[in-house]
Design an enzyme around this catalytic site. Structure first.
Site, PDB file in Angstrom:
ATOM      1  N   ASP A  65       0.852  -1.192   0.000  1.00  0.00           N
ATOM      2  CA  ASP A  65       0.000   0.000   0.000  1.00  0.00           C
ATOM      3  C   ASP A  65       0.888   1.242   0.000  1.00  0.00           C
ATOM      4  O   ASP A  65       1.662   1.465   0.941  1.00  0.00           O
ATOM      5  CB  ASP A  65      -0.909  -0.020   1.234  1.00  0.00           C
ATOM      6  N   THR A  98      -3.088   5.360  -4.175  1.00  0.00           N
ATOM      7  CA  THR A  98      -1.976   6.073  -3.515  1.00  0.00           C
ATOM      8  C   THR A  98      -0.659   5.847  -4.246  1.00  0.00           C
ATOM      9  O   THR A  98       0.166   6.761  -4.335  1.00  0.00           O
ATOM     10  CB  THR A  98      -1.841   5.604  -2.055  1.00  0.00           C
ATOM     11  N   THR A  99      -0.454   4.636  -4.784  1.00  0.00           N
ATOM     12  CA  THR A  99       0.778   4.362  -5.539  1.00  0.00           C
ATOM     13  C   THR A  99       0.712   5.044  -6.897  1.00  0.00           C
ATOM     14  O   THR A  99       1.681   5.670  -7.338  1.00  0.00           O
ATOM     15  CB  THR A  99       0.972   2.849  -5.715  1.00  0.00           C
ATOM     16  N   ASP A 391      -9.201  -0.195   1.913  1.00  0.00           N
ATOM     17  CA  ASP A 391      -9.116   0.486   0.616  1.00  0.00           C
ATOM     18  C   ASP A 391     -10.338   0.176  -0.233  1.00  0.00           C
ATOM     19  O   ASP A 391     -10.945   1.072  -0.828  1.00  0.00           O
ATOM     20  CB  ASP A 391      -7.845   0.046  -0.139  1.00  0.00           C
TER      21      ASP A 391
END
Length: 534
Positions: A65, A98-99, A391
Site C-alpha cells: 500500500d 496512492t501508488t 481500501d
C-alpha cells in the site's frame, strides 16, 4: 577599495539552494520517492518489508500500500515530503490510488527535467500541463459510464471495482470472497457512505477465506463475573467514568492516621462513595452498562447483584461506534437520568470466533451496522488484509456517492494520453511539447504495470496505443494472459472518483514542485542556557 566578499544575509547555520540546484534537488527527491513505490503498482506488484526502529524496534510490517509505505518513511527532501503528503490525502479522500498518484507525479517531474534541459521555461511547461490536465479530465469524464439506475448492473459494477481494487493486494487469491464481503457491507449502508458503521475485527488463526460478515456489532470484550451472559431487549448506558476507588489524586499527597481503625474508616467511606455512584447509575433503568474505563471488583459485584451486564475498558473507537450504532450517547455524570439517551438493541449474546469469546449486539438501532471478521495466519497478514479491505470499502463508498465508473488495466491512462497527444498536435507553441510530455507520463502507468508482471512492456504498450488510436477505447492490459484485451468484457473497472483524484492531485503536486527555484533551510532556534546556576 571595494570588498569582493559576498554579503551574508542568512545566519551561519541556515542553508540556501538557488536556481538550477534547487530545482534539481526537488525533482531528484520526487523521482526517488516514485521509484521506491513503483514496483508495488498493479496486480503483479511486489511488497515491501518495513522494519520499525526506536520505540517499536523490530516490529515488522509487510505491505504494498503506497500510503502505508510512504507514511513510514522518514524523508528529508522537501519535494519528497510533498509527495508523501499527497499520497496521504489520496488515501483519506478515496482510499485507493496512492501508488498511482505518486508514480504519475514523479514521472511528470522526470519529463519536466528533460524539457528544462532543452531550455524550456518551467512556466511554459506548467501552462502546457494545465491544458493537458483539462483535456485528460474531459476524456476521462466522457469515457465514464453510470449504471446506478439499474440495481443489478450497479451491484455488478461494485463487485468489479472491488475485484480490481483487491487484485493488487494480498487478498488477490481470495478476491471473489472479499469482494462480496465488501460490497454486501457497503450496500447495507443504504447510500449513507458512513464507513464508521462497518467494524473490522482481526482474529489470528484460520485462513483468509474463513473471514466473514456478521450482521451486527461485535465487541471484543466479556461481561463481568456472575453477570448475565445474554440479555434481550437491551437498554444500554454507555459511559466514560472512573469506576475504581476514588483515590486522592493530588500528586505527592499523603493521609496520616494513628491507628488501623482509621484506615478501615477510610476504606468504608470509599466503598460508600462507590456504592452511591452505582446506585445513581442503576437509576437510569438500564440493564447493560458499558464503560470506557476499568470497573473494579466492588462495583462489578454491585452490578452482578442488580442483574446488570457490565462491560469494562471498551476501547474508545469501539465505544464511539457503539454509541453511534445503538443510538445512545456517552455520559460521564449520572445526576440527571431523564436527560440521558440510552442505546437499544434486541439481543446481546456471547459468540465464539476461533478460540476467543466476543459479544454480539444484534438488532441495533442503526440497522446498517455490521462487522467484518478477518482471519489469518499471522498478525502481519491480518494487518495487510485489513488495509486492503479498508481500501476496497473506501473506494466502494466513494462510488456509491458518485456512481460513475471507468475501465482499468491501463485503459483510462492510455485513453487520456491519446486525447492529450491529439490536443498537442493542434496546439501551436512550446506548450505542445509540455503536453506531449504529460501524455508520456500518463503512458508510464501501463508501462509500469506490465514491467512489474515481467512482461515486455514496450510491445504491450505500443499495441495498446495502436488499439486506442484505431478507436478501440475499451482495450487495456490483461495481466493474466500477458496481452491486451477488452476491459469491459474482462470486468476490470475502477471508480471514476479515484482516477480523477489521481490525475488532479499528481498534476497539482508536480506543478508545485516545478515552480520552486529556491530552497531555504532555516537556522535552528538555539535554546537559551540557564546561567543562573553554577
Amino acid at each position: 577599495m571595494v570588498s569582493l566578499n559576498p554579503v551574508r544575509v542568512l545566519k551561519h547555520e541556515a542553508e540556501e539552494e538557488r536556481g538550477e540546484m534547487a530545482r534539481m534537488s526537488s525533482i531528484i527527491g520526487a523521482i526517488a520517492i516514485g521509484e521506491l513505490v513503483k514496483s508495488t503498482l498493479g496486480p503483479k506488484g511486489m511488497d515491501k518489508i518495513l522494519v520499525s526502529m526506536g520505540r517499536n524496534e523490530g516490529q515488522v510490517e509487510i505491505t504494498n500500500d503506497g500510503a502505508t509505505i510512504l507514511r513510514s518513511l522518514g524523508v528529508d527532501n522537501p519535494a519528497a515530503k510533498i509527495l508523501v503528503d499527497m499520497s496521504r490525502v489520496q488515501d483519506d479522500e478515496v482510499g485507493d490510488g496512492t501508488t498511482s498518484v505518486t508514480v504519475l507525479a514523479s514521472e511528470l517531474l522526470r519529463e519536466a527535467e528533460k524539457l528544462i534541459d532543452q531550455k524550456i521555461h518551467p512556466q511554459i511547461i506548467i501552462a502546457g500541463w494545465r491544458d493537458a490536465t483539462n483535456v485528460a479530465r474531459e476524456a476521462l469524464t466522457s469515457a465514464s459510464s453510470d449504471n446506478s439506475k439499474d440495481e443489478a448492473k450497479f451491484k455488478e459494477d461494485l463487485l468489479n471495482i472491488a475485484r480490481t481494487t483487491l487484485s493488487s493486494k494480498i487478498l488477490s487469491q481470495h478476491k471473489e470472497h472479499f469482494a462480496n464481503l465488501a460490497v454486501e457491507a457497503v450496500l447495507r449502508l443504504k447510500g449513507s457512505g458512513s464507513l464508521s458503521a462497518i467494524q473490522i475485527i482481526k482474529k489470528s488463526g484460520g485462513r483468509l477465506e474463513d473471514s466473514f460478515l456478521d450482521e451486527g456489532f461485535l465487541l471484543d470484550k466479556k461481561p463481568g463475573l456472575h453477570q448475565p451472559k445474554r440479555i434481550e431487549n437491551a437498554k444500554i448506558l454507555i459511559a466514560n467514568t472512573p469506576m475504581d476507588t476514588d483515590k486522592i489524586k493530588v500528586f505527592g499527597s499523603r493521609v496520616r492516621v494513628d491507628s488501623m481503625a482509621k484506615i478501615a474508616e477510610l476504606e468504608v467511606a470509599e466503598k460508600e462513595k462507590m456504592k452511591d455512584k452505582v446506585a445513581k447509575i442503576l437509576k437510569h433503568n438500564s440493564n447493560v452498562f458499558i464503560n470506557r474505563q476499568l470497573i473494579y471488583n466492588y462495583p462489578e459485584q454491585l452490578f452482578a447483584d442488580a442483574g446488570v451486564m457490565a462491560i469494562e475498558h471498551a476501547d474508545f473507537d469501539g465505544i464511539e461506534r457503539l454509541a453511534l450504532v445503538t443510538g445512545g450517547e456517552i455520559v460521564s455524570t449520572f445526576d440527571n437520568p431523564d436527560l440521558v439517551k440510552l442505546g437499544h438493541c434486541d439481543v446481546i449474546e456471547q459468540v465464539m470466533i476461533g478460540e476467543d469469546t466476543l459479544l454480539r449486539f444484534s438488532g441495533v438501532k442503526l440497522g446498517e451496522a455490521c462487522s467484518i471478521v478477518i482471519r489469518g495466519a499471522t498478525q502481519q497478514i491480518l494487518d495487510e488484509a485489513d488495509r486492503s479491505l479498508h481500501d476496497a470499502l473506501c473506494v466502494l463508498a466513494a462510488t456509491v456517492r458518485e456512481s460513475r465508473i471507468v475501465l482499468g488495466g491501463g485503459c483510462s491512462e492510455m485513453l487520456m494520453a491519446c486525447a492529450v497527444n491529439a490536443a498537442a498536435a493542434k496546439t501551436p507553441g512550446k506548450e505542445a511539447v509540455a503536453m506531449e510530455a504529460f501524455a508520456r507520463a500518463l503512458a508510464q502507468l501501463p508501462t509500469t504495470i506490465a514491467d512489474n508482471a515481467g512482461y515486455d512492456s514496450a510491445q504491450l504498450v505500443s499495441e495498446l496505443r495502436a488499439a486506442h488510436s484505431q478507436g478501440k477505447n475499451t482495450m487495456g492490459l490483461d495481466m493474466d494472459k500477458g496481452s491486451i484485451g477488452c476491459m469491459k468484457q474482462l470486468g476490470i473497472t475502477e471508480s471514476f472518483v479515484v482516477k480523477r483524484q489521481v490525475l488532479m492531485s499528481a498534476s497539482e503536486a508536480a506543478e508545485m514542485i516545478l515552480r520552486v527555484d529556491n530552497i531555504i533551510k532555516a537556522a535552528p532556534r538555539k535554546r537559551v542556557q540557564d546561567r543562573g546556576h553554577c
